[in-house]
Motif scaffolding. Structure first.
Motif, PDB file in Angstrom:
ATOM      1  N   LEU A  95       0.831  -1.210   0.000  1.00  0.00           N
ATOM      2  CA  LEU A  95       0.000   0.000   0.000  1.00  0.00           C
ATOM      3  C   LEU A  95       0.859   1.251   0.000  1.00  0.00           C
ATOM      4  O   LEU A  95       0.548   2.238  -0.682  1.00  0.00           O
ATOM      5  CB  LEU A  95      -0.938   0.009   1.205  1.00  0.00           C
ATOM      6  CG  LEU A  95      -2.161  -0.899   1.114  1.00  0.00           C
ATOM      7  CD1 LEU A  95      -2.906  -0.900   2.449  1.00  0.00           C
ATOM      8  CD2 LEU A  95      -3.084  -0.436  -0.007  1.00  0.00           C
ATOM      9  N   ALA A  96       1.955   1.221   0.776  1.00  0.00           N
ATOM     10  CA  ALA A  96       2.848   2.378   0.806  1.00  0.00           C
ATOM     11  C   ALA A  96       3.459   2.589  -0.565  1.00  0.00           C
ATOM     12  O   ALA A  96       3.567   3.740  -1.043  1.00  0.00           O
ATOM     13  CB  ALA A  96       3.939   2.175   1.855  1.00  0.00           C
ATOM     14  N   GLN A  97       3.849   1.517  -1.210  1.00  0.00           N
ATOM     15  CA  GLN A  97       4.405   1.609  -2.553  1.00  0.00           C
ATOM     16  C   GLN A  97       3.363   2.157  -3.527  1.00  0.00           C
ATOM     17  O   GLN A  97       3.660   3.023  -4.351  1.00  0.00           O
ATOM     18  CB  GLN A  97       4.902   0.232  -3.013  1.00  0.00           C
ATOM     19  CG  GLN A  97       5.505   0.209  -4.394  1.00  0.00           C
ATOM     20  CD  GLN A  97       6.808   1.004  -4.455  1.00  0.00           C
ATOM     21  OE1 GLN A  97       7.560   1.089  -3.498  1.00  0.00           O
ATOM     22  NE2 GLN A  97       7.059   1.611  -5.620  1.00  0.00           N
ATOM     23  N   LEU A  98       2.137   1.652  -3.418  1.00  0.00           N
ATOM     24  CA  LEU A  98       1.043   2.114  -4.281  1.00  0.00           C
ATOM     25  C   LEU A  98       0.757   3.588  -4.025  1.00  0.00           C
ATOM     26  O   LEU A  98       0.543   4.366  -4.974  1.00  0.00           O
ATOM     27  CB  LEU A  98      -0.202   1.267  -4.030  1.00  0.00           C
ATOM     28  CG  LEU A  98      -1.401   1.546  -4.928  1.00  0.00           C
ATOM     29  CD1 LEU A  98      -1.048   1.346  -6.405  1.00  0.00           C
ATOM     30  CD2 LEU A  98      -2.565   0.653  -4.545  1.00  0.00           C
ATOM     31  N   ALA A  99       0.780   4.006  -2.751  1.00  0.00           N
ATOM     32  CA  ALA A  99       0.557   5.411  -2.420  1.00  0.00           C
ATOM     33  C   ALA A  99       1.669   6.270  -2.997  1.00  0.00           C
ATOM     34  O   ALA A  99       1.410   7.369  -3.520  1.00  0.00           O
ATOM     35  CB  ALA A  99       0.477   5.592  -0.910  1.00  0.00           C
ATOM     36  N   GLN A 100       2.889   5.787  -2.926  1.00  0.00           N
ATOM     37  CA  GLN A 100       4.029   6.518  -3.494  1.00  0.00           C
ATOM     38  C   GLN A 100       3.866   6.671  -5.003  1.00  0.00           C
ATOM     39  O   GLN A 100       4.068   7.752  -5.560  1.00  0.00           O
ATOM     40  CB  GLN A 100       5.335   5.770  -3.167  1.00  0.00           C
ATOM     41  CG  GLN A 100       6.581   6.448  -3.685  1.00  0.00           C
ATOM     42  CD  GLN A 100       6.860   7.746  -2.949  1.00  0.00           C
ATOM     43  OE1 GLN A 100       6.559   7.904  -1.777  1.00  0.00           O
ATOM     44  NE2 GLN A 100       7.415   8.703  -3.666  1.00  0.00           N
ATOM     45  N   THR A 102       1.071   6.514  -6.689  1.00  0.00           N
ATOM     46  CA  THR A 102      -0.070   7.399  -6.940  1.00  0.00           C
ATOM     47  C   THR A 102       0.354   8.844  -6.768  1.00  0.00           C
ATOM     48  O   THR A 102      -0.019   9.712  -7.568  1.00  0.00           O
ATOM     49  CB  THR A 102      -1.247   7.051  -5.987  1.00  0.00           C
ATOM     50  OG1 THR A 102      -1.581   5.686  -6.161  1.00  0.00           O
ATOM     51  CG2 THR A 102      -2.452   7.915  -6.257  1.00  0.00           C
ATOM     52  N   GLN A 103       1.142   9.112  -5.754  1.00  0.00           N
ATOM     53  CA  GLN A 103       1.630  10.465  -5.493  1.00  0.00           C
ATOM     54  C   GLN A 103       2.485  10.938  -6.662  1.00  0.00           C
ATOM     55  O   GLN A 103       2.357  12.085  -7.120  1.00  0.00           O
ATOM     56  CB  GLN A 103       2.449  10.471  -4.192  1.00  0.00           C
ATOM     57  CG  GLN A 103       2.845  11.824  -3.717  1.00  0.00           C
ATOM     58  CD  GLN A 103       1.658  12.598  -3.167  1.00  0.00           C
ATOM     59  OE1 GLN A 103       0.606  12.052  -2.890  1.00  0.00           O
ATOM     60  NE2 GLN A 103       1.817  13.888  -3.047  1.00  0.00           N
ATOM     61  N   GLU A 104       3.332  10.060  -7.154  1.00  0.00           N
ATOM     62  CA  GLU A 104       4.171  10.423  -8.290  1.00  0.00           C
ATOM     63  C   GLU A 104       3.335  10.693  -9.536  1.00  0.00           C
ATOM     64  O   GLU A 104       3.622  11.617 -10.307  1.00  0.00           O
ATOM     65  CB  GLU A 104       5.197   9.306  -8.557  1.00  0.00           C
ATOM     66  CG  GLU A 104       6.277   9.208  -7.496  1.00  0.00           C
ATOM     67  CD  GLU A 104       7.176   8.001  -7.693  1.00  0.00           C
ATOM     68  OE1 GLU A 104       7.049   7.279  -8.717  1.00  0.00           O
ATOM     69  OE2 GLU A 104       8.002   7.757  -6.786  1.00  0.00           O
ATOM     70  N   GLU A 105       2.308   9.930  -9.750  1.00  0.00           N
ATOM     71  CA  GLU A 105       1.420  10.123 -10.904  1.00  0.00           C
ATOM     72  C   GLU A 105       0.656  11.439 -10.766  1.00  0.00           C
ATOM     73  O   GLU A 105       0.446  12.141 -11.764  1.00  0.00           O
ATOM     74  CB  GLU A 105       0.442   8.952 -11.033  1.00  0.00           C
ATOM     75  CG  GLU A 105       1.081   7.648 -11.456  1.00  0.00           C
ATOM     76  CD  GLU A 105       1.701   7.735 -12.851  1.00  0.00           C
ATOM     77  OE1 GLU A 105       1.106   8.364 -13.775  1.00  0.00           O
ATOM     78  OE2 GLU A 105       2.799   7.198 -13.028  1.00  0.00           O
TER      79      GLU A 105
END
Length: 111
Positions: A95-100, A102-105
């Motif tokens: 989830l942290a990776q996915l949030a990261q 998403t933040q980058e996108e």
């Protein structure tokens, strides 16, 4: 006649000595009987105590087996909990990776 009386007196004396000896023997037999009774009571008490100790050891063994079973149950539960914790940690990292990501996108878009 004199000799007869003397022998009768001697016989009476012997009988009296025998009676005294039998009386002493009877007293000794009574003493031995009393001591044997006391020993029998002591042996009986020891036997009862040994039986009581044996029952207590059996109870301890039963309780020890119950405790060992409970320890195994707790150990299995802890292993399961540890595995679940590892899964949660892995999911949190994902989830942290996915949030990261998403933040980058989101940073690519201009608002």
């Amino acid at each position: 006649m004199q000799r007869g009386r003397s022998e009768v007196a001697e016989g009476a004396k012997s009988v009296e000595e025998l009676r005294s000896m039998f009386s002493k023997i009877d007293g000794l037999i009574n003493n031995v009987t009393q001591q044997m009774d006391k020993m029998a009571q002591a042996v009986n008490k020891v036997t009862q105590n040994a039986a009581s100790i044996s029952r207590e050891v059996d109870n301890i063994d039963t309780d020890s087996n119950k405790v060992a079973g409970e320890i195994q149950t707790v150990s299995a539960a802890m292993q399961h909990q540890s595995a679940t914790t590892e899964e949660i940690a892995s999911a949190s990292e994902a989830l942290a990776q996915l949030a990261q990501e998403t933040q980058e996108e989101l940073h690519k878009f201009k608002f």
